[in-house]
Motif scaffolding. Structure first.
Motif, PDB file in Angstrom:
ATOM      1  N   ALA A  18       0.814  -1.208   0.000  1.00 18.35           N
ATOM      2  CA  ALA A  18       0.000   0.000   0.000  1.00 18.35           C
ATOM      3  C   ALA A  18       0.850   1.262   0.000  1.00 18.35           C
ATOM      4  O   ALA A  18       1.975   1.270   0.485  1.00 18.35           O
ATOM      5  CB  ALA A  18      -0.924   0.007   1.213  1.00 18.35           C
ATOM      6  N   LEU A  19       0.303   2.292  -0.547  1.00 15.71           N
ATOM      7  CA  LEU A  19       0.934   3.606  -0.576  1.00 15.71           C
ATOM      8  C   LEU A  19       2.271   3.584  -1.295  1.00 15.71           C
ATOM      9  O   LEU A  19       3.158   4.377  -1.010  1.00 15.71           O
ATOM     10  CB  LEU A  19       1.121   4.149   0.856  1.00 15.71           C
ATOM     11  N   THR A  20       2.417   2.659  -2.244  1.00 14.65           N
ATOM     12  CA  THR A  20       3.665   2.554  -2.989  1.00 14.65           C
ATOM     13  C   THR A  20       3.469   3.072  -4.404  1.00 14.65           C
ATOM     14  O   THR A  20       2.654   2.529  -5.140  1.00 14.65           O
ATOM     15  CB  THR A  20       4.139   1.082  -3.069  1.00 14.65           C
ATOM     16  N   PRO A  21       4.194   4.119  -4.821  1.00 12.21           N
ATOM     17  CA  PRO A  21       4.025   4.649  -6.170  1.00 12.21           C
ATOM     18  C   PRO A  21       4.399   3.619  -7.215  1.00 12.21           C
ATOM     19  O   PRO A  21       5.361   2.870  -7.054  1.00 12.21           O
ATOM     20  CB  PRO A  21       4.991   5.847  -6.204  1.00 12.21           C
ATOM     21  N   ASP A  22       3.628   3.563  -8.275  1.00 10.15           N
ATOM     22  CA  ASP A  22       3.945   2.718  -9.407  1.00 10.15           C
ATOM     23  C   ASP A  22       5.240   3.220 -10.045  1.00 10.15           C
ATOM     24  O   ASP A  22       5.452   4.414 -10.190  1.00 10.15           O
ATOM     25  CB  ASP A  22       2.785   2.809 -10.411  1.00 10.15           C
ATOM     26  N   ALA A  23       6.107   2.297 -10.431  1.00 14.32           N
ATOM     27  CA  ALA A  23       7.388   2.697 -11.011  1.00 14.32           C
ATOM     28  C   ALA A  23       7.182   3.522 -12.269  1.00 14.32           C
ATOM     29  O   ALA A  23       7.919   4.484 -12.529  1.00 14.32           O
ATOM     30  CB  ALA A  23       8.228   1.454 -11.318  1.00 14.32           C
ATOM     31  N   GLY A 149       0.138  -4.911 -11.399  1.00 13.99           N
ATOM     32  CA  GLY A 149      -0.494  -5.058 -12.713  1.00 13.99           C
ATOM     33  C   GLY A 149      -1.849  -4.366 -12.762  1.00 13.99           C
ATOM     34  O   GLY A 149      -2.189  -3.712 -13.752  1.00 13.99           O
ATOM     35  N   VAL A 150      -2.619  -4.499 -11.674  1.00 12.81           N
ATOM     36  CA  VAL A 150      -3.920  -3.833 -11.608  1.00 12.81           C
ATOM     37  C   VAL A 150      -3.727  -2.322 -11.569  1.00 12.81           C
ATOM     38  O   VAL A 150      -4.480  -1.563 -12.189  1.00 12.81           O
ATOM     39  CB  VAL A 150      -4.721  -4.326 -10.379  1.00 12.81           C
ATOM     40  N   MET A 151      -2.711  -1.871 -10.841  1.00 13.17           N
ATOM     41  CA  MET A 151      -2.415  -0.439 -10.803  1.00 13.17           C
ATOM     42  C   MET A 151      -2.144   0.095 -12.202  1.00 13.17           C
ATOM     43  O   MET A 151      -2.679   1.136 -12.613  1.00 13.17           O
ATOM     44  CB  MET A 151      -1.199  -0.171  -9.903  1.00 13.17           C
ATOM     45  N   GLN A 152      -1.335  -0.627 -12.958  1.00  9.09           N
ATOM     46  CA  GLN A 152      -0.978  -0.183 -14.306  1.00  9.09           C
ATOM     47  C   GLN A 152      -2.207  -0.180 -15.217  1.00  9.09           C
ATOM     48  O   GLN A 152      -2.400   0.750 -15.997  1.00  9.09           O
ATOM     49  CB  GLN A 152       0.110  -1.088 -14.875  1.00  9.09           C
ATOM     50  N   SER A 153      -3.041  -1.222 -15.094  1.00 13.42           N
ATOM     51  CA  SER A 153      -4.226  -1.282 -15.953  1.00 13.42           C
ATOM     52  C   SER A 153      -5.224  -0.181 -15.629  1.00 13.42           C
ATOM     53  O   SER A 153      -5.990   0.245 -16.495  1.00 13.42           O
ATOM     54  CB  SER A 153      -4.904  -2.655 -15.817  1.00 13.42           C
ATOM     55  N   VAL A 158      -1.112   4.887  -6.797  1.00 10.06           N
ATOM     56  CA  VAL A 158      -1.134   4.563  -5.376  1.00 10.06           C
ATOM     57  C   VAL A 158      -2.193   3.496  -5.124  1.00 10.06           C
ATOM     58  O   VAL A 158      -3.275   3.525  -5.704  1.00 10.06           O
ATOM     59  CB  VAL A 158      -1.444   5.807  -4.512  1.00 10.06           C
ATOM     60  N   VAL A 159      -1.851   2.533  -4.228  1.00  9.44           N
ATOM     61  CA  VAL A 159      -2.831   1.560  -3.766  1.00  9.44           C
ATOM     62  C   VAL A 159      -2.948   1.706  -2.262  1.00  9.44           C
ATOM     63  O   VAL A 159      -1.941   1.815  -1.560  1.00  9.44           O
ATOM     64  CB  VAL A 159      -2.450   0.111  -4.151  1.00  9.44           C
TER      65      VAL A 159
END
Length: 209
Positions: A18-23, A149-153, A158-159
């Protein structure tokens, strides 16, 4: 002996993801601020891998509790010796105890015995905590690529764990998607008993890097 529930692993899993920015968002200079929400408690409790982990950790916990219960006669014997020594050394100073070879030998033997017993108790609890930590790490490692992967899609940067927020738009809740993808991977948990020394060695190795 007190041992932790398998669900305690949720906090570590959520904190790592959680709270981790997507690269990709970092490369874009964090221009996007989209958020997705995951109920990590539900992922652990409802996923096939999470249930498998909980069942296997339950077996480890039962084994350790049985071993802890087998220590009861030794604990009772130690308490009896403690009481006997208290009576034998009543009104004696520390110097008098040291100068009394018979009493001093008993005290030293008792201290050694009590320390060894305490280490055995702590070792059992440490074994469970290490076993749980490694099982949680395995589940976290399985979840990370799925969540990313869901974040990118979704174009999210942020999750957030739903347990850390009071309200959110249901449209950003991707828990079902994460669950479905984790179950589709058909991964079983390899949770098993691990000695506390294994986790200690891993920590020392990480600290030395």
């Amino acid at each position: 002996m007190r041992v932790m529930s398998a669900m305690c692993a949720v906090a570590a899993i959520a904190a790592a993801i959680a709270l981790t920015p997507d690269a990709s968002a970092q490369r874009r200079g964090n221009q996007t601020s989209s958020v997705i929400v995951v109920n990590f408690n539900r992922v652990v409790s409802d996923s096939a891998m999470g249930r498998d982990m909980a069942a296997k950790l339950g077996q480890v916990r039962s084994q350790i509790q049985t071993e802890a219960q087998s220590l009861a006669p030794e604990a009772q014997s130690i308490e009896q010796e403690r009481s006997s020594l208290a009576t034998a050394t009543r009104n004696m100073t520390a110097d008098q105890i040291r100068n009394n070879s018979s009493i001093n030998s008993r005290v030293e033997a008792f201290n050694t015995r009590a320390e060894q017993f305490q280490r055995r108790q702590q070792g059992l609890q440490g074994d469970y905590q290490c076993s749980e930590a490694l099982a949680g790490l395995e589940l976290r490692n399985a979840l990370q690529p799925i969540v990313r992967g869901v974040m990118q899609s979704r174009g999210a940067s942020v999750v957030i764990d739903s347990g850390t927020t009071q309200s959110f738009d249901p449209a950003v809740d991707v828990t079902d998607t994460v669950l479905q993808q984790l179950d589709a991977a058909n991964r079983a948990s390899t949770a098993a008993r691990h000695a506390i020394s294994e986790c200690a060695a891993m920590q020392q190795g990480a600290a030395g890097q």
